[in-house]
Write a protein that holds these residues in place. Sequence first.
Motif, mmCIF file in Angstrom:
data_model
loop_
_atom_site.group_PDB
_atom_site.id
_atom_site.type_symbol
_atom_site.label_atom_id
_atom_site.label_comp_id
_atom_site.label_asym_id
_atom_site.label_seq_id
_atom_site.Cartn_x
_atom_site.Cartn_y
_atom_site.Cartn_z
ATOM 1 N N ILE A 1 0.848 -1.190 0.000
ATOM 2 C CA ILE A 1 0.000 0.000 0.000
ATOM 3 C C ILE A 1 0.885 1.242 0.000
ATOM 4 C CG2 ILE A 1 -1.718 1.289 1.308
ATOM 5 C CD1 ILE A 1 -2.646 -1.371 2.493
ATOM 6 N N ALA A 2 0.657 2.107 -0.986
ATOM 7 C CA ALA A 2 1.408 3.365 -1.071
ATOM 8 C C ALA A 2 0.467 4.501 -0.740
ATOM 9 C CB ALA A 2 1.994 3.553 -2.468
ATOM 10 N N GLY A 3 0.910 5.378 0.107
ATOM 11 C CA GLY A 3 0.099 6.530 0.466
ATOM 12 C C GLY A 3 0.828 7.817 0.235
ATOM 13 N N MET A 4 0.143 8.885 0.390
ATOM 14 C CA MET A 4 0.754 10.177 0.145
ATOM 15 C C MET A 4 0.795 10.965 1.433
ATOM 16 S SD MET A 4 -0.313 12.943 -2.691
ATOM 17 C CE MET A 4 -0.500 14.624 -2.171
ATOM 18 N N PHE A 5 1.984 11.431 1.794
ATOM 19 C CA PHE A 5 2.173 12.215 3.009
ATOM 20 C C PHE A 5 2.234 13.681 2.613
ATOM 21 C CE2 PHE A 5 4.832 14.431 6.047
ATOM 22 C CZ PHE A 5 4.250 14.061 7.236
ATOM 23 N N ALA A 6 1.280 14.453 3.034
ATOM 24 C CA ALA A 6 1.234 15.856 2.610
ATOM 25 C C ALA A 6 1.543 16.766 3.780
ATOM 26 C CB ALA A 6 -0.147 16.181 2.053
ATOM 27 N N LEU A 7 2.464 17.688 3.582
ATOM 28 C CA LEU A 7 2.752 18.708 4.582
ATOM 29 C C LEU A 7 1.687 19.799 4.501
ATOM 30 C CD1 LEU A 7 6.587 19.163 4.137
ATOM 31 C CD2 LEU A 7 5.411 17.819 5.848
ATOM 32 N N HIS A 8 1.325 20.333 5.666
ATOM 33 C CA HIS A 8 0.379 21.434 5.638
ATOM 34 C C HIS A 8 0.852 22.505 6.606
ATOM 35 C CE1 HIS A 8 -1.128 19.403 9.247
ATOM 36 N NE2 HIS A 8 -1.219 18.314 8.505
ATOM 37 N N SER A 9 0.094 23.566 6.711
ATOM 38 C CA SER A 9 0.479 24.731 7.522
ATOM 39 C C SER A 9 1.805 25.309 7.055
ATOM 40 C CB SER A 9 0.562 24.353 9.016
ATOM 41 O OG SER A 9 -0.691 23.860 9.451
ATOM 42 N N ILE A 10 2.059 25.319 5.754
ATOM 43 C CA ILE A 10 3.284 25.880 5.196
ATOM 44 C C ILE A 10 2.953 27.246 4.609
ATOM 45 C CG2 ILE A 10 5.037 25.633 3.406
ATOM 46 C CD1 ILE A 10 5.374 23.663 5.633
ATOM 47 N N ASP A 11 3.723 28.258 4.967
ATOM 48 C CA ASP A 11 3.523 29.596 4.425
ATOM 49 C C ASP A 11 4.049 29.658 3.002
ATOM 50 O OD1 ASP A 11 2.433 30.459 6.777
ATOM 51 O OD2 ASP A 11 4.341 31.121 7.621
ATOM 52 N N GLY A 12 3.260 30.222 2.116
ATOM 53 C CA GLY A 12 3.728 30.422 0.749
ATOM 54 C C GLY A 12 3.228 29.344 -0.189
ATOM 55 N N VAL A 13 2.750 29.787 -1.351
ATOM 56 C CA VAL A 13 2.234 28.852 -2.343
ATOM 57 C C VAL A 13 3.336 27.931 -2.846
ATOM 58 C CG1 VAL A 13 1.187 28.679 -4.636
ATOM 59 C CG2 VAL A 13 0.415 30.448 -3.040
ATOM 60 N N LYS A 14 4.518 28.494 -3.070
ATOM 61 C CA LYS A 14 5.592 27.679 -3.634
ATOM 62 C C LYS A 14 6.055 26.607 -2.654
ATOM 63 C CE LYS A 14 8.282 29.351 -6.643
ATOM 64 N NZ LYS A 14 9.298 30.134 -7.396
ATOM 65 N N LEU A 15 6.175 26.963 -1.363
ATOM 66 C CA LEU A 15 6.579 25.967 -0.372
ATOM 67 C C LEU A 15 5.543 24.856 -0.277
ATOM 68 C CD1 LEU A 15 8.124 27.993 2.587
ATOM 69 C CD2 LEU A 15 9.294 26.637 0.865
ATOM 70 N N LYS A 16 4.268 25.233 -0.404
ATOM 71 C CA LYS A 16 3.226 24.218 -0.380
ATOM 72 C C LYS A 16 3.344 23.308 -1.595
ATOM 73 C CE LYS A 16 -1.763 23.580 0.001
ATOM 74 N NZ LYS A 16 -3.084 24.256 0.115
ATOM 75 N N GLY B 1 16.892 18.035 -1.479
ATOM 76 C CA GLY B 1 17.222 19.195 -0.666
ATOM 77 C C GLY B 1 17.899 20.279 -1.482
ATOM 78 N N PHE B 2 18.803 19.876 -2.371
ATOM 79 C CA PHE B 2 19.485 20.837 -3.243
ATOM 80 C C PHE B 2 18.482 21.501 -4.186
ATOM 81 C CE2 PHE B 2 21.905 22.012 -7.045
ATOM 82 C CZ PHE B 2 22.970 22.706 -6.488
ATOM 83 N N ILE B 3 17.594 20.700 -4.766
ATOM 84 C CA ILE B 3 16.577 21.252 -5.663
ATOM 85 C C ILE B 3 15.679 22.227 -4.910
ATOM 86 C CG2 ILE B 3 14.529 20.669 -7.033
ATOM 87 C CD1 ILE B 3 15.936 18.010 -7.714
ATOM 88 N N GLY B 4 15.263 21.834 -3.702
ATOM 89 C CA GLY B 4 14.430 22.725 -2.903
ATOM 90 C C GLY B 4 15.113 24.036 -2.600
ATOM 91 N N PHE B 5 16.438 23.995 -2.361
ATOM 92 C CA PHE B 5 17.179 25.226 -2.084
ATOM 93 C C PHE B 5 17.187 26.137 -3.312
ATOM 94 C CE2 PHE B 5 20.628 28.113 -1.430
ATOM 95 C CZ PHE B 5 20.682 28.304 -0.049
ATOM 96 N N LEU B 6 17.418 25.553 -4.485
ATOM 97 C CA LEU B 6 17.442 26.368 -5.694
ATOM 98 C C LEU B 6 16.077 26.993 -5.971
ATOM 99 C CD1 LEU B 6 19.598 24.302 -8.242
ATOM 100 C CD2 LEU B 6 20.324 25.955 -6.515
ATOM 101 N N VAL B 7 15.018 26.287 -5.611
ATOM 102 C CA VAL B 7 13.674 26.781 -5.898
ATOM 103 C C VAL B 7 13.234 27.841 -4.900
ATOM 104 C CG1 VAL B 7 11.234 26.131 -6.104
ATOM 105 C CG2 VAL B 7 13.010 24.618 -6.995
ATOM 106 N N SER B 8 13.502 27.598 -3.616
ATOM 107 C CA SER B 8 12.958 28.507 -2.604
ATOM 108 C C SER B 8 13.855 28.654 -1.386
ATOM 109 C CB SER B 8 11.577 27.999 -2.163
ATOM 110 O OG SER B 8 10.862 28.995 -1.461
ATOM 111 N N GLY B 9 15.167 28.634 -1.573
ATOM 112 C CA GLY B 9 16.080 28.911 -0.478
ATOM 113 C C GLY B 9 16.129 27.830 0.582
ATOM 114 N N PHE B 10 16.590 28.217 1.780
ATOM 115 C CA PHE B 10 16.801 27.249 2.851
ATOM 116 C C PHE B 10 15.518 26.515 3.211
ATOM 117 C CE2 PHE B 10 16.637 26.335 7.443
ATOM 118 C CZ PHE B 10 17.661 25.405 7.522
#
Length: 400
Positions: free
Chosen positions: A211-226, A285-294
């Motif tokens: 069974i594969a499920g999807m783990f979604a983060l929430h309560s994140i500020d910013g559309v791009k971070l979401k 992590g590297f891709i995330g940094f290039l897209v939206s910093g730390f």
Amino acid sequence: MSDLKTTVMPDVSTTSAHGYTLWQLVRYMLALGTWGFGGPVALAGYMYRDLVERRQWFTDADYKEGLALAQLMPGPLAAQLAIYLGFVHYRLRGASLVGAAFVLPSFLMVVGLGAAYTTYGGIGWMQSVFYGVGAAVIGIIAMSAYKLTSKSVGKDRLLWPIFLVSAAVTVATQSEEVWLFLGAGVLVWLWRAPPAWLRHGSGLHSVAAPIAGMFALHSIDGVKLKQIGLYFAYAGSFVFGSGLAIVPFLYGGVVKEYGWLTDRQFVDAVAVAMITPGPVVITTGFIGFLVSGFWGAVVAALATFVPCYLFTVIPAPYFKKYGKRPDVIAFVDGVTAAAIGSIAGAVIVIGQRSITDWITAALALATVAVLWRFKKLPEPAIVAAAAIIGLVVHPLVTPL
């Protein structure tokens, strides 16, 4: 030393039951995450060599159960294997601390490289380092695959065909097929420990897929971070196979669908993952940094690794509870043979990308020869030497 083993945290510091403390295992994973080059295949090999053969903290059965679970569940193989080993004797606390220790060093490295990349507009020396390190890593991976094959497949006439088919499929498709692992497990199970209903002539029941499920983060500020959190959670939840298996999936998302990176930036992100120790999937992590910093790096890394953590600790108790049953042992043997075959095939797949001329071929062969002759030589020394060779030689063989 005995004075340090007080009763403050007896379940963590006691070594009588299994010969090591949780903090010793955490320190080992922290070190492995710091110097463990070579991607998931090599990292799995290091864990077997160091924790099963040398230190004897875990049994063959513990390791094979962890390897089988890591192959069956979506997410990065090496991280899931480390998390499972942390769970074996120290349950959720062990899984959590070991998983964090394994991933943290490479995360900090890719964040630092991401900062340098964005500040200086690219990292020119990266290709030179990877020229040398990539070739040496092939030798390291080949030796790890050889040891795993010798130990887990051995002379078993049933497991060898599974191993060879899995290796061939990996080379042909350049990916790892979870259905092949499941099929191998079912085949060995039915051959060696068939259930009573089969022995009595009943029909086969359907085999449930993981069974594969999807783990979604929430309560994140910013559309791009979401967007980053949701996308990388999806990637971590649904991509099977180790390390490089996630690369084409990420390319389709971050380059084609969202346009977060250019082709050149994506290639550099993969190169960063290959020249840094720890799990290859840390490239998120590297891709995330290039897209939206730390914070983009933090969100991308968490979203990628939290699903693999859950997909390891949730089924882990059942693996431990039922792992001694003959049918489960047979199933795990089949999955392990297929997994090791896939690892052996990955040596060829990755080698096609890293062995580009006679110099890199010679460096890979020299690495195998050195590791064969000097079995206790630390891999970081080989990687450092290969990086220096790459920095010196690559500019000379690369046309202007």
